[in-house]
Write an enzyme that holds these catalytic residues in place. Structure first.
Site, PDB file in Angstrom:
ATOM      1  N   HIS A 205      17.140  13.527 -11.128  1.00 43.16           N
ATOM      2  CA  HIS A 205      15.984  13.071 -10.361  1.00 43.16           C
ATOM      3  C   HIS A 205      14.643  13.537 -10.909  1.00 43.16           C
ATOM      4  CE1 HIS A 205      15.202  16.926  -8.283  1.00 43.16           C
ATOM      5  NE2 HIS A 205      16.506  17.076  -8.251  1.00 43.16           N
TER       6      HIS A 205
HETATM    7  N1  UDP Z   1      23.410  17.573  -3.092  1.00 37.14           N
HETATM    8  C1  UDP Z   1      23.953  16.880  -2.021  1.00 37.14           C
HETATM    9  N2  UDP Z   1      24.276  15.556  -2.203  1.00 37.14           N
HETATM   10  C2  UDP Z   1      24.059  14.903  -3.384  1.00 37.14           C
HETATM   11  C3  UDP Z   1      23.478  15.622  -4.452  1.00 37.14           C
HETATM   12  C4  UDP Z   1      23.158  16.956  -4.275  1.00 37.14           C
HETATM   13  O1  UDP Z   1      24.171  17.432  -0.943  1.00 37.14           O
HETATM   14  O2  UDP Z   1      24.373  13.697  -3.483  1.00 37.14           O
HETATM   15  C5  UDP Z   1      23.039  18.994  -2.891  1.00 37.14           C
HETATM   16  C6  UDP Z   1      23.498  19.974  -3.956  1.00 37.14           C
HETATM   17  O3  UDP Z   1      24.803  20.436  -3.715  1.00 37.14           O
HETATM   18  C7  UDP Z   1      22.451  21.077  -3.795  1.00 37.14           C
HETATM   19  C8  UDP Z   1      21.192  20.324  -3.420  1.00 37.14           C
HETATM   20  O4  UDP Z   1      21.625  19.058  -2.940  1.00 37.14           O
HETATM   21  O5  UDP Z   1      22.812  21.943  -2.722  1.00 37.14           O
HETATM   22  C9  UDP Z   1      20.269  20.154  -4.599  1.00 37.14           C
HETATM   23  O6  UDP Z   1      19.227  19.308  -4.243  1.00 37.14           O
HETATM   24  P1  UDP Z   1      18.293  18.579  -5.306  1.00 37.14           P
HETATM   25  O7  UDP Z   1      19.044  18.331  -6.559  1.00 37.14           O
HETATM   26  O8  UDP Z   1      17.706  17.397  -4.590  1.00 37.14           O
HETATM   27  O9  UDP Z   1      17.105  19.604  -5.518  1.00 37.14           O
HETATM   28  P2  UDP Z   1      16.836  20.770  -6.576  1.00 37.14           P
HETATM   29  O10 UDP Z   1      17.957  21.748  -6.470  1.00 37.14           O
HETATM   30  O11 UDP Z   1      16.710  20.157  -7.931  1.00 37.14           O
HETATM   31  O12 UDP Z   1      15.542  21.386  -6.128  1.00 37.14           O
END
Ligand code: UDP
Length: 372
Positions: A205
């Protein structure tokens, strides 16, 4: 004492959930869940917090999401209104999203003690918006709760006073532990006919990977190549889906063995991480969770703010040109540990971070917010 827990985007709910549960019934600290309305669609917001057994938010900030207005400024105005009406004794923000920066700015302007959970992470690339958010929040915070020694070192190098820095571990791991039974019971692998260690899981993303059409096309072609050896399972972030629709990339992916899914619930996604031969991602949280689960992770970024997942976990950085080769070489070295060499446990990523956070909050809030 009133403590605001700020959340507004998907990864925030995973970080505040164990803390909200841990503070229930606390004799002195009364936690309120403040939703900044950064993510509004159910699948990225309410479905996640409900699955984590959070109640509906105590407060939802009201602001209009229109294209010519800066969302940070809008969230700040709305949050200031709330703090004027019902001033908290302290504000806790997590991670590095815009919601956290907006609330931190208000804490700073209104002189309300600020706690940053997941402080000190740095990738040393200030072209990434989250990096500038992290730095700004850390320099406003009164209490900085860190997940790892590298984070402490980053803060000290930037001149932050040592008595403000407390290493507590990684709260995301508490969420994984809290949800372990539900992850175990989840049926998503059966639903899509996926075999343990027999598929690759993708999440993407970051603007750097999905906003440049040429790059996105090349990335999708690489994923199709990977899918010739390993079926690919791809729950697509709404932001990425939009870009893929605009650039015809969904068609490229459909030409391979790629299962396109909407964003998944936490337990379903956890189940897929646990069962995958390897994961390809640019998510911060997923780098940490795969390290804990012992699943190989290829991170499509130039640098990570979570270097401990490389030195002590299962993570490795790759670029688009090297992706197919890296993925196929993991497949070649597959063994009993899903391709991992020895995975050593990361200190304090143990499911008990919430207890350490609450001990620090207790001391900070009842000790007159020492350090201010
Ligand atoms: N996650 C989820 N469903 C999905 C993809 C990711 O629940 O389809 C969870 C993942 O396990 C983690 C979190 O979302 O706990 C990560 O979120 P994201 O990638 O949006 O944000 P980042 O960590 O990059 O800030």
């Amino acid at each position: 004492m009133k403590l605001h827990l700020i959340a507004g985007a998907r990864p925030n709910f995973m970080k505040i959930a164990p803390l909200w549960h841990g503070l229930r019934g606390h004799p002195k600290i009364k936690a309120s869940f403040v939703h900044t309305a950064q993510h509004r669609d159910d699948v990225m917001s309410s479905a996640i917090w409900r699955e984590l057994d959070l109640p509906d938010p105590d407060h939802v900030l009201s602001w209009e999401d229109i294209s010519d207005q800066d969302p940070i400024a809008s969230m700040m105005a709305a949050y200031q209104g709330l703090c004027n009406a019902d001033r908290p004794d302290a504000i806790c923000v997590v991670g590095d999203v815009n919601s956290s920066l907006a609330a931190a700015n208000i804490a700073n302007q209104m002189d309300i003690p600020l706690i940053h959970l997941e402080a000190g992470l740095r990738c040393f690339d200030q072209t990434i918006p989250e990096e500038t958010n992290r730095i700004a929040i850390d320099h406003m915070a009164d209490l900085l709760l860190t997940p790892s020694p590298d984070a402490d070192a980053n803060l000290l190098n930037e001149g932050i006073l040592p008595d403000r820095i407390k290493r507590v571990g990684n709260i995301m791991i508490d969420t994984l532990v809290m949800m372990a039974d539900r992850i175990e019971r989840d049926r998503i692998m059966d639903q899509y006919g996926l075999i343990k260690d027999g598929y690759c899981l993708i999440t993407l993303h970051r603007p750097d990977n999905v906003d440049v059409p040429e790059k996105l096309r090349k990335l999708c072609e690489a994923l199709v190549d990977v899918s010739a050896k390993y079926p690919v399972c791809f729950p697509i972030h709404p932001r990425t889906r939009k870009r893929m629709e605009e650039t015809g990339c969904l068609e490229i992916l459909r030409s391979g063995d790629v299962c396109l899914l909407p964003p998944l619930g936490y337990a379903a996604f956890g189940k897929l991480m646990q069962g995958a031969a390897f994961v390809i991602t640019d998510s911060g949280g997923v780098q940490e969770e795969t390290s804990y689960l012992g699943t190989r992770c290829l991170t499509l970024r130039k640098a990570t703010e979570r270097p401990i997942t490389i030195t002590h976990g299962t993570n490795r950085l790759v670029d688009i040109d090297g992706l197919t080769e890296a993925a196929l070489s993991i497949a070649k070295h597959q063994n009993g540990m899903r391709g991992c060499d020895v995975v050593s446990a990361i200190p304090l990523w143990d499911g008990a971070t919430t207890l350490r956070v609450i001990a620090e909050l207790d001391q900070f809030m009842s000790g007159g917010m020492i350090g201010r």
